[in-house]
Design an enzyme around this catalytic site. Structure first.
Site, PDB file in Angstrom:
ATOM      1  N   ASP A  33      -4.139   2.265   2.531  1.00 29.02           N
ATOM      2  CA  ASP A  33      -4.046   2.128   4.091  1.00 29.02           C
ATOM      3  C   ASP A  33      -4.886   2.787   4.849  1.00 29.02           C
ATOM      4  OD1 ASP A  33      -2.251   1.642   6.016  1.00 29.02           O
ATOM      5  OD2 ASP A  33      -1.004   3.225   6.077  1.00 29.02           O
ATOM      6  N   ASN A  35      -7.554   1.099   6.740  1.00 27.54           N
ATOM      7  CA  ASN A  35      -8.775   0.427   7.054  1.00 27.54           C
ATOM      8  C   ASN A  35      -9.281   0.241   8.371  1.00 27.54           C
ATOM      9  OD1 ASN A  35      -9.780   0.268   4.229  1.00 27.54           O
ATOM     10  ND2 ASN A  35      -8.174  -1.397   3.992  1.00 27.54           N
ATOM     11  N   ASN A  81       1.387  -8.817   6.016  1.00 29.61           N
ATOM     12  CA  ASN A  81       0.145  -9.198   6.569  1.00 29.61           C
ATOM     13  C   ASN A  81      -0.007 -10.452   7.048  1.00 29.61           C
ATOM     14  OD1 ASN A  81      -1.492  -7.017   3.977  1.00 29.61           O
ATOM     15  ND2 ASN A  81      -0.910  -6.414   5.924  1.00 29.61           N
ATOM     16  N   ARG A 203      -0.684   6.876  -2.053  1.00 27.22           N
ATOM     17  CA  ARG A 203      -1.031   6.166  -0.573  1.00 27.22           C
ATOM     18  C   ARG A 203      -1.913   6.972   0.209  1.00 27.22           C
ATOM     19  NH1 ARG A 203       3.080   2.838   3.165  1.00 27.22           N
ATOM     20  NH2 ARG A 203       1.716   2.463   5.068  1.00 27.22           N
ATOM     21  N   ARG A 209       5.563   6.839   2.838  1.00 23.69           N
ATOM     22  CA  ARG A 209       6.612   5.630   2.469  1.00 23.69           C
ATOM     23  C   ARG A 209       5.729   4.806   1.650  1.00 23.69           C
ATOM     24  NH1 ARG A 209       5.413   1.297   6.207  1.00 23.69           N
ATOM     25  NH2 ARG A 209       3.992   1.953   7.914  1.00 23.69           N
TER      26      ARG A 209
END
Length: 309
Positions: A33, A35, A81, A203, A209
Site C-alpha cells: 500500500d 504507491n 481496484n 501492510r 487493516r
C-alpha cells in the site's frame, strides 16, 4: 554526509535485527500500500509510483530467498481496484503484464527455482494480462524451491461468497450431502490456493487493516500481522526484518499460551483430556517462564513421590 551516516545506521540496525531473528515464517503475504501517495508526495504520476513500488517488490523477493522463506504472496490488484479511472487501470495492466513477463524470463527466477502463480478471479482481467499470467506460470510451473503468488483481481469476501454459492449449488443438485460438507469441500471451491497457510501479513502505508486479503488462509491460521508507516516504495530491509521479529514474538506468545492452557487443564482434570494436556505441555513446556517451569518440575516430583508411596 547525512545520507552516508543514515545508511551506516540502517546497516548496523539490520545486522542487529538479523542476529535477533532465530526462525522465519514459511509464508509471508504483503499488502503493498502507498504507491499513489508516494507519487503525490514526490510530485510524480500514479504510474511512476507503481513503477517505484515494483522495484521494492523485487527487493523483497530477494530478501525472502536470502532468509529461507518458502512462499510470498503479493496483493497486486484487488477487485476494488477495478473502480479506478480507466487511464490508471490501463497503466496498471501494462505494468503487471510487463513485470509478469520480465519475471518469467529473469535468470534469477530460474536460477532460484521460483514458481510463479496467480490467485484471484483472473477471468476478469484483460486478455493481454491473462496471456502474461499463462506465460509466467508456464515458464515456471516445474519449479518448487520458492513460490511467488501474485494476487490479481482478488477479493477475500468475493472468494468466500463464490465458494459458498458453489457448495449450495452442489447441495441443491444432490451432488453434496449437507452432512459431508467439511473444510476440504470449501477449499476445493476457492480460488487457486496458496501452497501453504499464511504465517505473517505485512501492510505498508500506515493503515491498520488487512483489507479482505486471504481471510481463509491467514485469519484461519491466526497469522501474525505487521503494520508500518512507510509507503511501499519506501519499504526497507529494516522494516522487513522488524516484521519477521513481530512474527517471532507472536509465535513465542502462542507457544506460551498453549503451554499455560495445557498446564491449567492438567491441574483441573483427571479425565480423558489428561493425556492430551500432557502431550501439549511436553511440546510447549520450554515456552513457559523459568519460574513456572520450576514450579511444574516441583509438582511432578511431588506427584512421583505420592505414586511411590
Amino acid at each position: 554526509m547525512r545520507e552516508w551516516f543514515g545508511r551506516r545506521v540502517r546497516s548496523g540496525y539490520e545486522r542487529l535485527l538479523r542476529r535477533e531473528i532465530e526462525g522465519v515464517p514459511t509464508h509471508i503475504a504483503v499488502i503493498q500500500d502507498g504507491n499513489r501517495r508516494y507519487a503525490r508526495q514526490n510530485g510524480d504520476s500514479a504510474t511512476e509510483g507503481h513503477e517505484h513500488g515494483a522495484e521494492t517488490t523485487e527487493q523483497v523477493l530477494e530478501w525472502c530467498q536470502d532468509l529461507g522463506i518458502e512462499e510470498l504472496t503479493l496483493y497486486t490488484f484487488s477487485t476494488e481496484n477495478f473502480d479506478r479511472p480507466e487511464d490508471q487501470l490501463e497503466a496498471l495492466f501494462d505494468l503487471i503484464e510487463g513485470k509478469l513477463r520480465e519475471f518469467a524470463d529473469a535468470e534469477r527466477v530460474h536460477d532460484n527455482g521460483v514458481c510463479i502463480r496467480a490467485l484471484g478471479d483472473i477471468d476478469r482481467l484483460p486478455e493481454r494480462v491473462r496471456d502474461a499470467v499463462d506465460y509466467a506460470e508456464g515458464q515456471t510451473e516445474e519449479y518448487d524451491q520458492f513460490v511467488l503468488n501474485i494476487a490479481l483481481a482478488y477479493g477475500g469476501r468475493a472468494e468466500l461468497l463464490s465458494a459458498a454459492q458453489s457448495v449450495l449449488g452442489g447441495v441443491e443438485d444432490g451432488a453434496i450431502s449437507p452432512d459431508e460438507i467439511d473444510i476440504e469441500t470449501v477449499e476445493n471451491r476457492l480460488y487457486e490456493r496458496p501452497v501453504r497457510d499464511v504465517d505473517l501479513i505485512i501492510r505498508t502505508g500506515g493503515d491498520e487493516r488487512t483489507s479482505n486479503f486471504l481471510p481463509w488462509y491467514a485469519n484461519g491460521n491466526e497469522a501474525a500481522v505487521f503494520f508500518c508507516t512507510p509507503y511501499w516504495p519506501e519499504f526497507r530491509k529494516v522494516d522487513f526484518l522488524r516484521a519477521i521479529r513481530t512474527y517471532e514474538h507472536r509465535q513465542e506468545s502462542w507457544r506460551t499460551a498453549r503451554a499455560r492452557r495445557a498446564l491449567a487443564l492438567l491441574r483441573a482434570t483427571g479425565s480423558a483430556e489428561l493425556d492430551e494436556a500432557k502431550s501439549v505441555l511436553r511440546r510447549f513446556r520450554d515456552a513457559l517462564p523459568s519460574g513456572e517451569r520450576e514450579r511444574l518440575d516441583a509438582e511432578e516430583f511431588d506427584a512421583d513421590d505420592r505414586a511411590a508411596d
